[in-house]
Design a protein around this motif. Sequence first.
Motif: not given
Length: 322
Positions: A120-130, A148-152, A228-233
């Motif tokens: 399988x091809x591989x994708x990395x998804x990291x949240x924050x420091x991930x 490579x996909x990063x969330x916040x 991706x990033x967020x603008x809601x605190x």
Amino acid sequence: MDLDIAIHRGETEKPLVIFIHGLGMDKNFWVNPLETKIFAKNIPLKVFAAARPRPASLKSGKKLTIGSVPKKIDNLWSALRDKGFNLLCWSQRRPVGPVNVAVEELEEIIQKAGSLFPHQPLALIGHSRGGLVARKFMETDVTGISALITLSSPHKGSSLSKIGKRLSPLSAFLKGVLPKDTHGTVSGVLKNVTDLLEGSALKELMPGSDFFRDLRDAPVEGIKYLSFGGTKTELLTLYKWKRQGDALYPEPMLVIPDSLISVLPASVIPDELCPGKGDFMVTAESAVLPWADRHYDLNVNHISIMWNKTVINRVIEVLDGM
């Protein structure tokens, strides 16, 4: 000691997605969000998915609540699982340890993934420091990685550790508005959160830190990049209940953290905590992966980004194209 790993086997023709959690979290951030706790293991994640409660009967005797907590959270992991993707994540042994420790674990995970999902091809998804853990790993090895996909993720760092020493006034403020039987819990939670903010792990993520000065990754042809990033605190709202006729109705009393930072000097409030600029932990500007093919700023906070529909749909589009 073996790593604590969660695996979902999907369809053989679908890619493998490896999820990397952020600072101070574990694999249940992805796999079982209703049962995990975050922010120094003090607060159940599910409270951040609470919705404004409906009116209640007088018999309920409600006085102060956080809203209606869902019985199910359909997050990115569950959405990809339902679409037949192969999934893998793990709990970092030292979730508040140095980035390089998590990078070594990711290397171990990818080696294991190669034996479990050899084609399988591989994708990395990291949240924050991930997301930074993934980038650091990809400095030296991109074998088999297609996305490579990063969330916040704080690609330019996070200044939140600067506010740690300023949290002490919040304890007095909270004790002034919350029932006495909660005061001990409030003090304990703030102490643990302060320890996290002032710890070496978050200082490693400060803009201009040794970690960022030493980061030498670069875009690689053939790999898809998405951020991706967020603008809601706003994380959650505390409601007080008032009688109107024959029912009780909720009224917002305290918005966390927006109401709390109002007691701090404006000069010490970082952009991470400013609505429209940050998501409580990371600024929208910092969340941009420098060479992302596409980046999305969304009206989400650092936690709710994991179940945002736009995030889920855009990620599925990228994975389907691998």
